[in-house]
Enzyme design. Sequence first.
Site, PDB file in Angstrom:
ATOM      1  N   LYS A  44       0.873  -1.180   0.000  1.00  0.00           N
ATOM      2  CA  LYS A  44       0.000   0.000   0.000  1.00  0.00           C
ATOM      3  C   LYS A  44       0.902   1.220   0.000  1.00  0.00           C
ATOM      4  O   LYS A  44       1.776   1.354   0.857  1.00  0.00           O
ATOM      5  CB  LYS A  44      -0.925   0.010   1.218  1.00  0.00           C
ATOM      6  N   LEU A  92       2.538  -5.771   2.923  1.00  0.00           N
ATOM      7  CA  LEU A  92       1.484  -6.582   3.553  1.00  0.00           C
ATOM      8  C   LEU A  92       1.348  -7.934   2.868  1.00  0.00           C
ATOM      9  O   LEU A  92       1.758  -8.107   1.719  1.00  0.00           O
ATOM     10  CB  LEU A  92       0.145  -5.848   3.424  1.00  0.00           C
ATOM     11  N   TYR A  94      -0.456 -10.652   0.711  1.00  0.00           N
ATOM     12  CA  TYR A  94      -1.373 -10.503  -0.423  1.00  0.00           C
ATOM     13  C   TYR A  94      -2.581 -11.413  -0.213  1.00  0.00           C
ATOM     14  O   TYR A  94      -2.432 -12.605   0.058  1.00  0.00           O
ATOM     15  CB  TYR A  94      -0.652 -10.884  -1.726  1.00  0.00           C
ATOM     16  N   ASP A 140     -13.689   1.023  11.528  1.00  0.00           N
ATOM     17  CA  ASP A 140     -13.963   1.181  10.095  1.00  0.00           C
ATOM     18  C   ASP A 140     -14.290  -0.162   9.452  1.00  0.00           C
ATOM     19  O   ASP A 140     -13.799  -0.483   8.375  1.00  0.00           O
ATOM     20  CB  ASP A 140     -12.745   1.817   9.401  1.00  0.00           C
ATOM     21  N   ASP A 158      -6.788  -2.438   7.202  1.00  0.00           N
ATOM     22  CA  ASP A 158      -7.009  -1.001   7.373  1.00  0.00           C
ATOM     23  C   ASP A 158      -7.540  -0.567   8.725  1.00  0.00           C
ATOM     24  O   ASP A 158      -8.717  -0.280   8.890  1.00  0.00           O
ATOM     25  CB  ASP A 158      -7.943  -0.450   6.302  1.00  0.00           C
TER      26      ASP A 158
HETATM   27  C1  Q7Q Z   1      -3.544   2.759   6.298  1.00  0.00           C
HETATM   28  O1  Q7Q Z   1      -3.649   1.569   5.535  1.00  0.00           O
HETATM   29  C2  Q7Q Z   1      -3.555   0.401   6.302  1.00  0.00           C
HETATM   30  C3  Q7Q Z   1      -3.572  -0.851   5.419  1.00  0.00           C
HETATM   31  O2  Q7Q Z   1      -4.780  -0.845   4.696  1.00  0.00           O
HETATM   32  C4  Q7Q Z   1      -4.961  -1.788   3.703  1.00  0.00           C
HETATM   33  C5  Q7Q Z   1      -4.058  -2.813   3.420  1.00  0.00           C
HETATM   34  C6  Q7Q Z   1      -4.285  -3.693   2.345  1.00  0.00           C
HETATM   35  C7  Q7Q Z   1      -5.426  -3.538   1.556  1.00  0.00           C
HETATM   36  C8  Q7Q Z   1      -6.357  -2.539   1.852  1.00  0.00           C
HETATM   37  C9  Q7Q Z   1      -6.119  -1.660   2.925  1.00  0.00           C
HETATM   38  O3  Q7Q Z   1      -6.955  -0.642   3.275  1.00  0.00           O
HETATM   39  C10 Q7Q Z   1      -8.159  -0.453   2.562  1.00  0.00           C
HETATM   40  C11 Q7Q Z   1      -7.860   0.061   1.178  1.00  0.00           C
HETATM   41  O4  Q7Q Z   1      -6.792   0.568   0.916  1.00  0.00           O
HETATM   42  N1  Q7Q Z   1      -8.821  -0.138   0.197  1.00  0.00           N
HETATM   43  C12 Q7Q Z   1     -10.222  -0.315   0.545  1.00  0.00           C
HETATM   44  C13 Q7Q Z   1      -8.514  -0.203  -1.221  1.00  0.00           C
HETATM   45  C14 Q7Q Z   1      -7.870  -1.547  -1.631  1.00  0.00           C
HETATM   46  C15 Q7Q Z   1      -8.730  -2.751  -1.355  1.00  0.00           C
HETATM   47  N2  Q7Q Z   1      -7.912  -3.968  -1.127  1.00  0.00           N
HETATM   48  C16 Q7Q Z   1      -7.534  -4.723  -2.292  1.00  0.00           C
HETATM   49  C17 Q7Q Z   1      -6.759  -5.969  -2.037  1.00  0.00           C
HETATM   50  C18 Q7Q Z   1      -6.860  -7.103  -2.799  1.00  0.00           C
HETATM   51  N3  Q7Q Z   1      -5.972  -8.035  -2.369  1.00  0.00           N
HETATM   52  C19 Q7Q Z   1      -5.278  -7.518  -1.303  1.00  0.00           C
HETATM   53  N4  Q7Q Z   1      -4.282  -8.073  -0.561  1.00  0.00           N
HETATM   54  C20 Q7Q Z   1      -3.790  -7.352   0.445  1.00  0.00           C
HETATM   55  N5  Q7Q Z   1      -4.223  -6.104   0.774  1.00  0.00           N
HETATM   56  C21 Q7Q Z   1      -5.215  -5.525   0.055  1.00  0.00           C
HETATM   57  C22 Q7Q Z   1      -5.768  -6.228  -1.046  1.00  0.00           C
HETATM   58  N6  Q7Q Z   1      -5.701  -4.324   0.447  1.00  0.00           N
END
Ligand code: Q7Q
Length: 289
Positions: A44, A92, A94, A140, A158
């Site tokens: 991210k 992070l 996946y 959230d 998140d």
């Molecule tokens: C301050 O931030 C803290 C960490 O927040 C996140 C870490 C990882 C995330 C999403 C996180 O927050 C929410 C966000 O950015 N979305 C709603 C947009 C992306 C949606 N995910 C898509 C996704 C698909 N396969 C994934 N494998 C791992 N992580 C993913 C995703 N998303």
Amino acid sequence: VSPRAAPKSWTIQDFDFGRELGRGRFGVVFLAREKSSRKILAIKVLAKEQLHIGGVIQQLKREVEIHSRIRHPHILPLYATFQDESKVYLVLKYAPNGDLFTRLKHAQCGRLDERTAARVMIQLINAIQTCHQHNVVHRDIKPENILLGNDDEVLLADFGWSAANVTAANRRETLCGTLDYLSPEMLDGQKYDASVDIWAIGVLMFELLVGKPAFESNDQSQTSELILNARYRIPLFVSQSAKDLIRRFLKREPSQRITLAEALEHPWIVRNNQERARNSPSAAPRSTN
Ligand SMILES: COCCOc1ccc2cc1OCC(=O)N(C)CCCNCc1c[nH]c3ncnc(c13)N2
């Protein structure tokens, strides 16, 4: 004794970046591969400028501190962070099956069957219970932040809002997204506690089974009105047992809401998470007809 090796600090040169996985409030998530180990990850990327304008730098620090401290099978692991002059990078795990929001959008009539929904709920409740045991309120919980790993295991992401003690007022402004998951006490700026997560879990359960959030309407003031009066209607196709549990989550009075421990004992959760006994000797003999 050799000095403990300082944890390696990564740079973007250590990774090959792949496709965009999605966009959040303050960041974009990419598929990535760490070059030497060839390990597939999610990264991210957050722009410092945006974080500064949004006044969320402190919040992000707290998020990272929390996220690296809490380990749980249903909380998305944060392996490392690094930064360059303009960006912050979160490395992070996946989640190969995307997020629940996308999954719902593509599901048959936009909702899950009760058994699948209950399997998501039990994992989410366990993850939130762990947060609460670490004195962390997620704040959230919504489908975009619930990721799906292999065979639909839930990975909660998140904690972006878990840090802030944002008052409802500036939360409403900064929350460009939906009010749908806000609890009544948050909306009218009262003090609130971990039970805001229990309310949000109720809104999520409704959405998994119905295909839209409980208080959805075409404008925010109408949504606020419905939330403040805890007014919602559960369609007839939802089972009595599921209806009962939704009602216990969505109590207007925080102290009257079901606890997470009680929710894990609720018949709808227990019954839908029993491993179907497959010809195991202890299984009750199946009727032959
Ligand atoms: C301050 O931030 C803290 C960490 O927040 C996140 C870490 C990882 C995330 C999403 C996180 O927050 C929410 C966000 O950015 N979305 C709603 C947009 C992306 C949606 N995910 C898509 C996704 C698909 N396969 C994934 N494998 C791992 N992580 C993913 C995703 N998303």
